[in-house]
Design an enzyme around this catalytic site. Sequence first.
Site, PDB file in Angstrom:
ATOM      1  N   TYR A 109       0.773  -1.337   0.143  1.00  0.00           N
ATOM      2  CA  TYR A 109       0.014   0.045  -0.133  1.00  0.00           C
ATOM      3  C   TYR A 109       0.865   1.359  -0.035  1.00  0.00           C
ATOM      4  CZ  TYR A 109      -3.297   3.758   1.611  1.00  0.00           C
ATOM      5  OH  TYR A 109      -3.963   4.695   1.763  1.00  0.00           O
ATOM      6  N   GLU A 198      -3.853   7.429  -4.135  1.00  0.00           N
ATOM      7  CA  GLU A 198      -3.595   6.329  -3.371  1.00  0.00           C
ATOM      8  C   GLU A 198      -3.339   5.152  -4.327  1.00  0.00           C
ATOM      9  OE1 GLU A 198      -6.197   4.789   0.205  1.00  0.00           O
ATOM     10  OE2 GLU A 198      -7.200   4.326  -1.695  1.00  0.00           O
TER      11      GLU A 198
END
Length: 387
Positions: A109, A198
């Site tokens: 991530y 993101e």
Amino acid sequence: MNIHEHQAKEILKEFGAPVSNGVVILSIDEISEKIKKLKSKEFVLKAQIHAGGRGKAGGVRLIKNISNLEKEAKEMMGKVLVTHQTGPEGKQVKRLYIEEASDISKEFYLSCLIDRETSKIAFISSTEGGMDIEKVASDTPNKIITNKIDLRNDGLNSEEIEKIISIFKFNEKQKIIASKLIKSLYEIIIKKDASLIEINPLIITKSDELICLDAKMNFDDNAIFRRPEILELRDLNEEDPAEIEASKHDLAYIKLNGSIGCMVNGAGLAMATMDIIKLYGKEPANFLDVGGGATKEKVAAAFKLILSDKNVKGILINIFGGIMRCDILAQGVLDAAKEINLSVPLVVRLAGTNFKEGKEILDKSNLKILSASDLNDAAKKIVEAIK
């Protein structure tokens, strides 16, 4: 402002970030021609909606061969996906993204966002890609690191980049690619006025490549006037019609699920108004800030906007007149109420500039308006009225 995954990936490509090859499909008829641009024998079919959780809702599918691709696309196009971010009403799929499948070895991530508390750019890195990052933060916070960078024109230095990617334990080849990616994200934040980027997941393939497998970007609405290329990416199909209408009149409006419509001037007062409605046992139907210098026409538009929500059983107007004059607000409400047959209870609390003149306008209107002396009295009266 949000954009679709395929649009975010195009921006990433523009800034040199590694992404898979893919094509966007607005009509099933486009598949056979556009698929020729892809070299893979396996594909990933993705619904394009402004919401997370698509995979769990059936909006992301691995397609093993071309023959099944059109069949799966037909089934997905037009489907209503319900995820934890869409609410129970879901979102209808009106565009698809088809990209070359990747052999995933590891998932990570990575995100980059504006940290308003420190006025810095924050990079969040985690070894737990593909998962709900909030859950990772609460259950295994040691698997997340945050690095906050001072905003400057000369970009990041090598020491800062090393801190951001240290948790991933990349080899030297991967570090070179990751460094370029970090620089790209930093540059996009600055040059495109993004507020969030993101990458989830950021993957390493079995052939040792680093790829942004999914991408989400948000942009600062207040800077859109200087980013026309970003405004062109806006998809009105993904936005609430009431919020689109509000933006035309420069109204700060967010639809909620309650039954009491609110019209307030000032964000802080609007939040306090919503809180006190909840205190008395009901839910606000919206957040609506008409602003400090609202015109009669703007107030009328705001009033109509509230009444367009079928869930609204009553309206609470709470105005503290400073720059905004209470008589102007009263006249705007009166004009809108005459145009729309007002059939729900209306409670008005006016204070400040010209509040006596405003109250007089409403009193002489022959509308069924309940006047309140203060906010506490106003909330109590509107809750009782809708009962």
